[in-house]
Write a protein that holds these residues in place. Sequence first.
Motif, PDB file in Angstrom:
ATOM      1  N   ASP A  47       0.964  -1.401   0.113  1.00 26.96           N
ATOM      2  CA  ASP A  47       0.057  -0.028   0.041  1.00 26.96           C
ATOM      3  C   ASP A  47       0.862   1.095   0.027  1.00 26.96           C
ATOM      4  O   ASP A  47       0.572   2.311  -0.727  1.00 26.96           O
ATOM      5  N   HIS A  48       2.122   1.284   0.738  1.00 25.25           N
ATOM      6  CA  HIS A  48       3.010   2.491   0.769  1.00 25.25           C
ATOM      7  C   HIS A  48       3.523   2.596  -0.664  1.00 25.25           C
ATOM      8  O   HIS A  48       4.233   3.824  -0.599  1.00 25.25           O
ATOM      9  N   LEU A  49       3.487   1.750  -1.550  1.00 28.32           N
ATOM     10  CA  LEU A  49       4.165   2.227  -2.923  1.00 28.32           C
ATOM     11  C   LEU A  49       3.108   2.607  -3.874  1.00 28.32           C
ATOM     12  O   LEU A  49       3.332   2.732  -5.139  1.00 28.32           O
ATOM     13  N   LYS A  50       1.652   2.734  -3.500  1.00 30.73           N
ATOM     14  CA  LYS A  50       0.859   3.061  -4.468  1.00 30.73           C
ATOM     15  C   LYS A  50       0.852   4.610  -4.652  1.00 30.73           C
ATOM     16  O   LYS A  50       1.307   5.352  -3.871  1.00 30.73           O
ATOM     17  N   PRO A  51       0.544   5.062  -5.966  1.00 35.54           N
ATOM     18  CA  PRO A  51       0.762   6.395  -6.528  1.00 35.54           C
ATOM     19  C   PRO A  51      -0.039   7.263  -5.698  1.00 35.54           C
ATOM     20  O   PRO A  51       0.492   8.267  -5.172  1.00 35.54           O
ATOM     21  N   GLU A  52      -1.328   7.004  -4.831  1.00 34.69           N
ATOM     22  CA  GLU A  52      -1.904   7.864  -4.278  1.00 34.69           C
ATOM     23  C   GLU A  52      -1.304   8.140  -2.682  1.00 34.69           C
ATOM     24  O   GLU A  52      -1.555   9.300  -2.321  1.00 34.69           O
ATOM     25  N   PHE A  53      -0.463   6.975  -2.271  1.00 37.42           N
ATOM     26  CA  PHE A  53       0.138   7.259  -1.097  1.00 37.42           C
ATOM     27  C   PHE A  53       1.559   8.050  -1.471  1.00 37.42           C
ATOM     28  O   PHE A  53       2.138   8.822  -0.507  1.00 37.42           O
ATOM     29  N   LEU A  54       2.241   7.692  -2.552  1.00 37.00           N
ATOM     30  CA  LEU A  54       3.456   8.434  -2.972  1.00 37.00           C
ATOM     31  C   LEU A  54       3.201  10.050  -2.903  1.00 37.00           C
ATOM     32  O   LEU A  54       4.050  10.801  -2.629  1.00 37.00           O
ATOM     33  N   LYS A  55       2.040  10.199  -3.473  1.00 36.73           N
ATOM     34  CA  LYS A  55       1.784  11.569  -3.733  1.00 36.73           C
ATOM     35  C   LYS A  55       1.657  12.463  -2.298  1.00 36.73           C
ATOM     36  O   LYS A  55       2.035  13.500  -2.233  1.00 36.73           O
ATOM     37  N   ILE A  56       1.231  11.810  -1.361  1.00 39.70           N
ATOM     38  CA  ILE A  56       1.223  12.085   0.120  1.00 39.70           C
ATOM     39  C   ILE A  56       2.622  12.163   0.782  1.00 39.70           C
ATOM     40  O   ILE A  56       3.070  13.026   1.349  1.00 39.70           O
ATOM     41  N   ASN A  57       3.265  11.163   0.448  1.00 35.36           N
ATOM     42  CA  ASN A  57       4.663  10.894   1.256  1.00 35.36           C
ATOM     43  C   ASN A  57       5.590  10.306   0.342  1.00 35.36           C
ATOM     44  O   ASN A  57       5.642   8.958   0.370  1.00 35.36           O
ATOM     45  N   PRO A  58       6.377  11.027  -0.501  1.00 35.38           N
ATOM     46  CA  PRO A  58       7.325  10.384  -1.531  1.00 35.38           C
ATOM     47  C   PRO A  58       8.240   9.476  -0.642  1.00 35.38           C
ATOM     48  O   PRO A  58       8.912   8.455  -1.537  1.00 35.38           O
ATOM     49  N   GLN A  59       8.520   9.522   0.482  1.00 37.82           N
ATOM     50  CA  GLN A  59       9.427   8.714   1.015  1.00 37.82           C
ATOM     51  C   GLN A  59       8.717   7.513   1.375  1.00 37.82           C
ATOM     52  O   GLN A  59       9.232   6.417   1.818  1.00 37.82           O
ATOM     53  N   HIS A  60       7.477   7.322   1.361  1.00 43.11           N
ATOM     54  CA  HIS A  60       6.533   5.931   1.536  1.00 43.11           C
ATOM     55  C   HIS A  60       6.966   5.461   3.044  1.00 43.11           C
ATOM     56  O   HIS A  60       6.876   4.276   2.960  1.00 43.11           O
TER      57      HIS A  60
END
Length: 219
Positions: A47-60
Motif C-alpha cells: 500500500d505504501h508504494l501506491k501512487p496515491e500514497f506516494l503523492k502524500i509521502n514520497p518517502q513512503h
Amino acid sequence: MREYTCQIEIDLYYRTGLAHCRSVLMTAKAVYVNLNLKPIILRNGDDHLKPEFLKINPQHTIPTLVENGFALWESRAILIYLAEQYGINDTLDPNCPQIRAIINQRLYFDMGTLQQRFADYFYPKIISKEPGNPESLKKIKEAFDFLDIFLDGQNYAACKSLTIADIALFATVSTFEVCKFDITKYENVMRWYNLCKKTMPGLELNQQGLEDFKKNVTW
C-alpha cells in the motif's frame, strides 16, 4: 473527562503493530485528538508504494499524518506536532529549552539507538528466520544500560512528569518485552516501565498493537 477534539479531521496512515505507530496513537489519545485511522499493508499489498500514497509521502514511510492537506511523517516529528498543536498545556513537551533538549535527546536515542538495535537483532530473526547475532544482542544490552543510567533517580525519562519521550520509549521497550528480551535486569528501567503502565495515556492502544505484532511473529 475531556472529550476528543472530534471536529479535527486528521488521517493517520499506520500499522498498529509497529512501535513508532503505537507511540503516535498514544500521543493522540493524550491530547484528545480522534484520528481517522488508515491501515497500511506493507507485505504483499505494498500500500505504501501506491501512487496515491506516494503523492502524500514520497518517502513512503509510516506513520504518516495528514491534516487538511498538511502531511507529516517520521513518528517523533508527529509526536512533537501533536503535543505542540493540541496539548492542553505544555506537560507533554514543556516550554523550557533545556527540558525540550533532553526530550529531543531521548527521542533521538529511541530512534537511533534503542529501536535501531531492536531492528538489527530481531528483524533478521522475524523476517528471515536467521539466528540471533550475539554482537547485535550485546548492542541491545548496552542500549538498555544507557537507558537505565538515564532513568537513575528519575521517575520519567526527561523530567518530573510524563512527556512524549516516555511515550516513544515505552512503545519501544514494550516491544522488547513481547520479544522475550529480559528487561527485569535493569532496575531503573523496570521502575519507570511499571510507573508508565499506571500513567500512560492510551495504554490499551499499545497493548492492542502488541497483540497484533505477536500474531505476525513466528520464531
